[in-house]
Design an enzyme around this catalytic site. Structure first.
Site, short mmCIF file in Angstrom:
data_model
loop_
_atom_site.label_atom_id
_atom_site.label_comp_id
_atom_site.label_asym_id
_atom_site.label_seq_id
_atom_site.Cartn_x
_atom_site.Cartn_y
_atom_site.Cartn_z
N GLU A 13 12.47 8.16 5.53
CA GLU A 13 11.88 9.35 4.10
C GLU A 13 11.18 10.78 5.27
O GLU A 13 9.57 10.57 5.00
CB GLU A 13 11.22 8.39 4.21
CG GLU A 13 11.38 7.08 3.18
CD GLU A 13 10.67 6.21 2.27
OE1 GLU A 13 9.31 6.84 1.96
OE2 GLU A 13 10.39 4.86 1.98
N GLU B 81 6.94 -1.65 2.43
CA GLU B 81 5.42 -1.67 2.13
C GLU B 81 4.66 -2.86 2.10
O GLU B 81 3.26 -2.94 1.10
CB GLU B 81 5.13 -0.33 1.48
CG GLU B 81 5.57 0.74 1.68
CD GLU B 81 5.20 2.25 0.67
OE1 GLU B 81 4.03 1.85 0.21
OE2 GLU B 81 5.52 2.98 0.98
#
Ligand code: G3I
Length: 377
Positions: free
Chosen positions: A267, A162
């Site tokens: 995910e 991220e």
């Protein structure tokens, strides 16, 4: 005619290919990952209770239906090095040992992340920001210690997590502020030096947003131009019933794989609950406070919503099968609905239905449809 299935079991860097005859369909117990054995790994995140041995029921589901694992939290820097030089490998060791005992693909998550990084990483004894040199040394020490410990045992790493904003710019993290943009290159370089056999990934969410897709493509191109080993891009895949569109998600799979790297779905989960961002009725200050109207399915999921979930989940898997040559792994962020982080984010205490197994660890109807899809030759 028995169906011969090619199963690829990665033992460290070596791949062992075995052929097995499948029993007639009627007798076959359901093994979700087997339907995709010739396409991509099927993985799940393991939480602390599962890794520590406190949840044997869902761990039986893990053994039966998954062939890849990732730690939901125990390898994050706040947990694995909570204080400088103080490492806690108890759960990571159990996690890796479980994966090895069950011949699973093991992914490490995550080495460098702006979130869940203990504050000591960035400051000196006077709580002032450390120098670039000290920050680089701390990043190197962390990566060398963690990756080095599992050298040859953890197959792949989410090296950086991220680092790109939804508008495509680099996240203004303390890593970027103190070291500069080359923290990205250094993180991958240190991980590669610590375990030259491991495959190294960049991982992020909202990767179907065009501006973010472009930002990640540019970042990876820069890393490649600098000679960095980056083997894959992880699309986390935290999706909703309406967004992102499969069309934009597909464009990102293509854009990332066109870089010559693998795509991972790292995910995946799908929330069915109303979004506090779109329900602006509440005062913005209270938008994320629990309100019954934001938690409409406590008594169970209505059939029409379940059908919508099933149809959209199948749609994502049709896309994954379409790009099976580009996708190396599809991982769910948990086993059953009760374990999903979405029950407590963005609003604590809700009841979401985000995964493929229900709160009784039973496969949802869509699992059988997805298995049928994966089993088609
Ligand atoms: O274990 C403690 C518990 O002892 C304590 O009583 C409790 C108090 O709130 O906190 C517990 O730790 C929580 C941990 O999850 C385990 O449940 C942390 O507060 C909480 O911050 C942590 O949230 C995790 C989150 O990452 C932040 O690390 C979620 O479980 C996890 O699903 C989520 O996963 C991230 C990926 O790593 C990166 N991609 C996004 C994804 C969702 O945010």
């Amino acid at each position: 005619m028995e169906i011969l299935k090619k199963k690829i079991i990665r033992l460290g860097a070596m791949s062992l290919v075995i052929f097995s005859c499948s029993a007639p369909k009627a007798e076959q117990a359901l093994h979700f990952h087997e339907a995709f054995a010739d396409k991509f790994f099927i993985g799940t995140a393991l939480n602390t209770a599962q890794i520590a041995g406190g949840d044997t029921v869902s761990m039986a589901v893990v053994r039966q239906h998954f062939n890849a694992i990732v730690p939901e939290n125990c390898m994050k820097s706040e947990n694995i090095q909570p204080h400088e030089g103080v490492f806690d490998f108890e759960l990571p060791d159990k996690f890796v040992a479980f994966g090895e005992a069950n011949n699973m693909h093991i992914n490490g998550h995550t080495l460098i992340w702006h979130s869940q990084t203990p504050r000591w990483f960035f400051v000196d004894s006077l709580k002032n920001d450390v120098s670039r040199e000290v920050m680089i040394q701390r990043m190197r020490d962390h990566i060398f210690t963690v990756v080095g410990r599992y050298k040859g045992r953890v197959h792949t790493w989410d090296v950086v997590n991220e680092a790109v904003m939804d508008d495509g710019t680099l996240r203004p993290s303390k890593f970027l502020e103190i070291i500069g943009e080359d923290y990205l290159q250094l993180a991958f370089q240190f991980a590669n030096e610590a375990d030259p056999e491991a495959k190294l990934y960049y991982n992020d969410y909202s990767m179907a947003i065009p501006a973010k897709r472009e930002g990640v493509v540019n970042m990876v191109k820069n890393l490649q131009a600098a000679g960095v080993q980056i083997d894959g891009i992880g699309m986390q895949g935290h999706v909703g019933l309406e967004s992102p569109s499969l069309e934009e998600f597909e464009k990102s799979i293509v854009a990332f794989s066109d870089l010559g790297v693998k795509v991972l779905i790292t995910e995946w989960d799908m929330t069915v609950l109303p979004s506090p961002w779109e329900n602006t009725g509440a005062d913005i200050a209270n938008r994320f406070v629990y309100r019954p109207e934001m938690d409409p399915y406590r008594a169970g999921l209505p059939a029409d919503v379940a059908a919508q979930f099933n149809e959209r989940a199948l749609g994502f898997f049709k896309l994954f099968v379409k790009y099976q040559d580009q996708i190396d792994r599809v991982t769910f962020w948990g086993v059953n609905d009760a374990q999903s982080w979405k029950n407590d984010w963005p609003i604590k205490g809700r009841m979401d239905y985000t995964l493929l197994f229900d709160r009784n660890n039973q496969p949802k109807d869509v699992v059988y449809e997805i298995v049928a899809l994966g089993s088609k030759k």
